[in-house]
Design a protein around this motif. Structure first.
Motif, PDB file in Angstrom:
ATOM      1  N   HIS A 197       0.831  -1.207   0.000  1.00  0.00           N
ATOM      2  CA  HIS A 197       0.000   0.000   0.000  1.00  0.00           C
ATOM      3  C   HIS A 197       0.866   1.258   0.000  1.00  0.00           C
ATOM      4  O   HIS A 197       0.607   2.199  -0.764  1.00  0.00           O
ATOM      5  CB  HIS A 197      -0.916  -0.019   1.232  1.00  0.00           C
ATOM      6  CG  HIS A 197      -1.871   1.124   1.307  1.00  0.00           C
ATOM      7  ND1 HIS A 197      -2.891   1.316   0.401  1.00  0.00           N
ATOM      8  CD2 HIS A 197      -1.969   2.154   2.192  1.00  0.00           C
ATOM      9  CE1 HIS A 197      -3.580   2.404   0.721  1.00  0.00           C
ATOM     10  NE2 HIS A 197      -3.034   2.925   1.805  1.00  0.00           N
ATOM     11  N   LEU A 198       1.885   1.265   0.839  1.00  0.00           N
ATOM     12  CA  LEU A 198       2.772   2.434   0.906  1.00  0.00           C
ATOM     13  C   LEU A 198       3.531   2.619  -0.397  1.00  0.00           C
ATOM     14  O   LEU A 198       3.693   3.741  -0.889  1.00  0.00           O
ATOM     15  CB  LEU A 198       3.746   2.277   2.070  1.00  0.00           C
ATOM     16  CG  LEU A 198       3.125   2.292   3.472  1.00  0.00           C
ATOM     17  CD1 LEU A 198       4.160   1.905   4.522  1.00  0.00           C
ATOM     18  CD2 LEU A 198       2.532   3.665   3.790  1.00  0.00           C
TER      19      LEU A 198
ATOM     20  N   THR B  22      10.722   7.165   8.070  1.00  0.00           N
ATOM     21  CA  THR B  22       9.758   6.538   8.978  1.00  0.00           C
ATOM     22  C   THR B  22      10.075   5.059   9.102  1.00  0.00           C
ATOM     23  O   THR B  22      10.404   4.403   8.111  1.00  0.00           O
ATOM     24  CB  THR B  22       8.317   6.704   8.450  1.00  0.00           C
ATOM     25  OG1 THR B  22       8.006   8.090   8.357  1.00  0.00           O
ATOM     26  CG2 THR B  22       7.309   6.018   9.364  1.00  0.00           C
ATOM     27  N   ILE B  23       9.975   4.534  10.316  1.00  0.00           N
ATOM     28  CA  ILE B  23      10.072   3.099  10.546  1.00  0.00           C
ATOM     29  C   ILE B  23       8.723   2.622  11.052  1.00  0.00           C
ATOM     30  O   ILE B  23       8.225   3.102  12.070  1.00  0.00           O
ATOM     31  CB  ILE B  23      11.174   2.746  11.562  1.00  0.00           C
ATOM     32  CG1 ILE B  23      12.558   3.081  11.001  1.00  0.00           C
ATOM     33  CG2 ILE B  23      11.102   1.267  11.936  1.00  0.00           C
ATOM     34  CD1 ILE B  23      13.697   2.806  11.968  1.00  0.00           C
ATOM     35  N   VAL B  24       8.117   1.685  10.320  1.00  0.00           N
ATOM     36  CA  VAL B  24       6.853   1.064  10.730  1.00  0.00           C
ATOM     37  C   VAL B  24       7.193  -0.286  11.346  1.00  0.00           C
ATOM     38  O   VAL B  24       7.775  -1.145  10.681  1.00  0.00           O
ATOM     39  CB  VAL B  24       5.905   0.885   9.522  1.00  0.00           C
ATOM     40  CG1 VAL B  24       4.643   0.153   9.953  1.00  0.00           C
ATOM     41  CG2 VAL B  24       5.562   2.234   8.901  1.00  0.00           C
ATOM     42  N   HIS B  25       6.824  -0.457  12.607  1.00  0.00           N
ATOM     43  CA  HIS B  25       7.291  -1.624  13.367  1.00  0.00           C
ATOM     44  C   HIS B  25       6.152  -2.620  13.613  1.00  0.00           C
ATOM     45  O   HIS B  25       5.345  -2.465  14.515  1.00  0.00           O
ATOM     46  CB  HIS B  25       7.876  -1.140  14.688  1.00  0.00           C
ATOM     47  CG  HIS B  25       8.529  -2.208  15.511  1.00  0.00           C
ATOM     48  ND1 HIS B  25       8.685  -3.509  15.080  1.00  0.00           N
ATOM     49  CD2 HIS B  25       9.071  -2.165  16.769  1.00  0.00           C
ATOM     50  CE1 HIS B  25       9.287  -4.216  16.018  1.00  0.00           C
ATOM     51  NE2 HIS B  25       9.520  -3.428  17.050  1.00  0.00           N
TER      52      HIS B  25
ATOM     53  N   CYS C 267      -4.388   3.325   7.755  1.00  0.00           N
ATOM     54  CA  CYS C 267      -3.991   3.986   9.009  1.00  0.00           C
ATOM     55  C   CYS C 267      -2.480   4.175   9.074  1.00  0.00           C
ATOM     56  O   CYS C 267      -1.992   5.214   9.536  1.00  0.00           O
ATOM     57  CB  CYS C 267      -4.468   3.174  10.208  1.00  0.00           C
ATOM     58  SG  CYS C 267      -6.245   3.232  10.514  1.00  0.00           S
ATOM     59  N   ILE C 268      -1.737   3.170   8.628  1.00  0.00           N
ATOM     60  CA  ILE C 268      -0.281   3.282   8.626  1.00  0.00           C
ATOM     61  C   ILE C 268       0.159   4.408   7.700  1.00  0.00           C
ATOM     62  O   ILE C 268       1.063   5.191   8.030  1.00  0.00           O
ATOM     63  CB  ILE C 268       0.366   1.950   8.205  1.00  0.00           C
ATOM     64  CG1 ILE C 268      -0.009   0.822   9.177  1.00  0.00           C
ATOM     65  CG2 ILE C 268       1.878   2.104   8.115  1.00  0.00           C
ATOM     66  CD1 ILE C 268       0.494   0.999  10.579  1.00  0.00           C
ATOM     67  N   ARG C 269      -0.468   4.503   6.537  1.00  0.00           N
ATOM     68  CA  ARG C 269      -0.129   5.593   5.606  1.00  0.00           C
ATOM     69  C   ARG C 269      -0.411   6.949   6.239  1.00  0.00           C
ATOM     70  O   ARG C 269       0.433   7.862   6.183  1.00  0.00           O
ATOM     71  CB  ARG C 269      -0.923   5.462   4.302  1.00  0.00           C
ATOM     72  CG  ARG C 269      -0.574   6.553   3.279  1.00  0.00           C
ATOM     73  CD  ARG C 269      -1.508   6.572   2.103  1.00  0.00           C
ATOM     74  NE  ARG C 269      -2.856   7.022   2.449  1.00  0.00           N
ATOM     75  CZ  ARG C 269      -3.203   8.313   2.555  1.00  0.00           C
ATOM     76  NH1 ARG C 269      -2.299   9.271   2.397  1.00  0.00           N
ATOM     77  NH2 ARG C 269      -4.454   8.626   2.863  1.00  0.00           N
ATOM     78  N   LEU C 270      -1.574   7.097   6.842  1.00  0.00           N
ATOM     79  CA  LEU C 270      -1.947   8.382   7.439  1.00  0.00           C
ATOM     80  C   LEU C 270      -0.994   8.759   8.571  1.00  0.00           C
ATOM     81  O   LEU C 270      -0.578   9.923   8.683  1.00  0.00           O
ATOM     82  CB  LEU C 270      -3.386   8.313   7.953  1.00  0.00           C
ATOM     83  CG  LEU C 270      -4.474   8.237   6.883  1.00  0.00           C
ATOM     84  CD1 LEU C 270      -5.814   7.891   7.519  1.00  0.00           C
ATOM     85  CD2 LEU C 270      -4.566   9.564   6.120  1.00  0.00           C
ATOM     86  N   ALA C 271      -0.641   7.787   9.406  1.00  0.00           N
ATOM     87  CA  ALA C 271       0.278   8.071  10.509  1.00  0.00           C
ATOM     88  C   ALA C 271       1.662   8.427   9.991  1.00  0.00           C
ATOM     89  O   ALA C 271       2.334   9.320  10.535  1.00  0.00           O
ATOM     90  CB  ALA C 271       0.360   6.870  11.447  1.00  0.00           C
ATOM     91  N   SER C 272       2.105   7.760   8.922  1.00  0.00           N
ATOM     92  CA  SER C 272       3.433   8.018   8.366  1.00  0.00           C
ATOM     93  C   SER C 272       3.514   9.386   7.698  1.00  0.00           C
ATOM     94  O   SER C 272       4.512  10.106   7.856  1.00  0.00           O
ATOM     95  CB  SER C 272       3.800   6.927   7.349  1.00  0.00           C
ATOM     96  OG  SER C 272       3.842   5.652   7.952  1.00  0.00           O
ATOM     97  N   GLU C 273       2.482   9.746   6.966  1.00  0.00           N
ATOM     98  CA  GLU C 273       2.503  11.011   6.227  1.00  0.00           C
ATOM     99  C   GLU C 273       2.189  12.217   7.101  1.00  0.00           C
ATOM    100  O   GLU C 273       2.389  13.362   6.682  1.00  0.00           O
ATOM    101  CB  GLU C 273       1.505  10.941   5.062  1.00  0.00           C
ATOM    102  CG  GLU C 273       1.905   9.942   3.993  1.00  0.00           C
ATOM    103  CD  GLU C 273       0.901   9.852   2.850  1.00  0.00           C
ATOM    104  OE1 GLU C 273      -0.152  10.529   2.931  1.00  0.00           O
ATOM    105  OE2 GLU C 273       1.174   9.112   1.880  1.00  0.00           O
TER     106      GLU C 273
ATOM    107  N   GLY D   4      -8.128  11.650   8.267  1.00  0.00           N
ATOM    108  CA  GLY D   4      -8.691  11.359   6.951  1.00  0.00           C
ATOM    109  C   GLY D   4      -9.148   9.937   6.719  1.00  0.00           C
ATOM    110  O   GLY D   4      -9.564   9.594   5.609  1.00  0.00           O
ATOM    111  N   LEU D   5      -9.095   9.063   7.741  1.00  0.00           N
ATOM    112  CA  LEU D   5      -9.542   7.682   7.555  1.00  0.00           C
ATOM    113  C   LEU D   5     -11.037   7.637   7.254  1.00  0.00           C
ATOM    114  O   LEU D   5     -11.843   8.240   7.969  1.00  0.00           O
ATOM    115  CB  LEU D   5      -9.248   6.853   8.800  1.00  0.00           C
ATOM    116  CG  LEU D   5      -9.729   5.392   8.749  1.00  0.00           C
ATOM    117  CD1 LEU D   5      -8.959   4.604   7.702  1.00  0.00           C
ATOM    118  CD2 LEU D   5      -9.595   4.738  10.122  1.00  0.00           C
TER     119      LEU D   5
END
Length: 389
Positions: free
Chosen positions: A19-20, A92-95, A273-279, A342-343
């Motif tokens: 997705h990212l 960004t690191i997504v864990h 959600c991961i995209r929104l948090a990262s951006e 924006g979710l």
């Protein structure tokens, strides 16, 4: 943005990476393949066949023209973790890279200790790598709603305003986890908050509800891109398990009374959600918490939704609950932060469940019936938790 997805071969890590990447980010994934090893240990397999990571990466390049870098190694190995962060230089690191199953952590002493060491030490190594290499890196950490337990007050998003004996303070919401796995996530949260407060790290903790679903727009583009679909009593989530049981004509196995209530979320919303948090990163020194769920249902309600959605006869079987948890409890969760970013949630619907029925029907020949019966008990009737190795 350069985003490193830890645990990028997993159920959620892989579709998140796709997705990212599809959204234009430069993505790398890292994994030690421990999740695949758990299948061998437990004698189970994903309902949907999954390809090796390199095949997945190559397939994504074929269908999208985009490259995903991959790293193989263990976060408990600090040298590997540091070298990977230095090499990829993420923004960004997504864990996601932790042992994620409560039942697995409750098998015995060995599995409890492994879960704590793997999760807590690995997370600490990531924190130190960020602090020493580039403190500007935003850490997006997957937590769990299970950290909170089921308190008799509304569950706020991570923080609680408290007045005590005439004085006020803001503190982390009290935690009452229900397994050694959930305890490890609590330790992670406390360690990350400490790193933000003392070192000035920036972090977003995503306390996620129970995830359901198996397909995202990206994984549907090629069968080789499929993510795993767990149905067993150790790693399977309740809605996914109920769908398979309905397709097989088996009773839906509800633990206890079924009145236990939990937050849930569609896999498509997880990756978004991961995209929104990262951006939209946290500020330096900020420990930001979002409750990553969209709806809440009792287990019994989920069983009814599945039964009503299936074009066939469905029965329910109540089993003795192997877990130690409240059956009757208050449960009201604040989850507005990600919506404000924006979710647009996919709420549980017959349409979604019908698509899951199709997946289950296609691969029902791969089901191990015995794997769906719970074998791990939080507390034996006449003895403490098993301690064998």
């Amino acid at each position: 943005m350069r985003i490193l997805v830890l645990g990028g071969d997993g159920y959620l890590g892989w579709p998140t990476a796709l997705h990212l990447s599809d959204c234009g980010h430069d993505v790398a994934v890292a994994d030690n393949m421990a999740r695949r090893a758990y299948d061998h240990e437990m004698g189970v397999q994903s309902l949907v066949p999954i390809e090796p990571l390199q095949v997945r990466v190559d397939a994504w390049r074929e269908v999208s023209g985009k490259t995903i870098t991959s790293y193989y190694g263990d976060l408990v190995d600090a040298e590997f973790t540091y070298a990977m962060v230095r090499d990829f230089r993420p923004d960004t690191i997504v864990h996601f890279a932790e042992q994620r199953a409560a039942p697995y952590s409750m098998i015995d002493r060995k599995h409890a200790v492994y879960t704590q060491q793997n999760n807590v030490v690995g997370n600490l190594n990531v924190m130190f790598a960020i602090q020493e290499i580039d403190p500007e890196i935003h850490l997006v950490k997957l937590g769990t709603m299970g950290e909170y337990g089921t308190p008799n007050i509304d569950i706020e998003e991570g923080w609680l305003e408290v007045e005590h004996k005439g004085r006020k303070d803001r503190m982390l919401f009290p935690k009452k986890p229900g397994s050694f796995y959930h305890l490890s996530k609590v330790h992670d949260s406390h360690n990350i908050e400490f790193g933000c407060r003392i070192w000035g790290l920036r972090a977003t903790d995503l306390n996620q509800g129970v995830v359901y679903g198996q397909e995202t727009p990206q994984t549907k583009r090629d069968p080789r891109l499929a993510t795993r679909f767990d149905y067993d009593a150790i790693f399977g989530t309740v809605l996914n398990r109920f769908v398979i049981q309905a397709v097989l004509g088996h009773p839906l196995t509800v633990y206890g009374s079924g009145t236990q209530t939990r937050g849930i979320i569609d896999i498509r919303d997880t990756v978004e959600c991961i995209r929104l948090a990262s951006e939209n990163p946290a500020e330096r020194g900020e420990f930001r918490v979002f409750n990553q769920m969209t709806e809440s249902f009792s287990v019994e309600e989920i069983a009814k939704v599945v039964a009503n959605s299936y074009d066939g006869s469905v029965t329910v079987e109540h089993l003795d609950n192997p877990r130690v948890e409240q059956s009757e409890h208050y449960y009201n969760v604040v989850h507005t932060g990600l919506v404000e970013l924006g979710l647009e949630p996919h709420l549980l619907s017959n349409t979604l469940i019908e698509s899951l029925f199709g997946v289950a029907e296609s691969f029902k020949h791969r089901v191990d019936d015995a794997a769906m019966r719970p074998t791990v008990k939080w507390r034996e009737a006449s003895s403490p938790m098993r301690t064998g190795d």
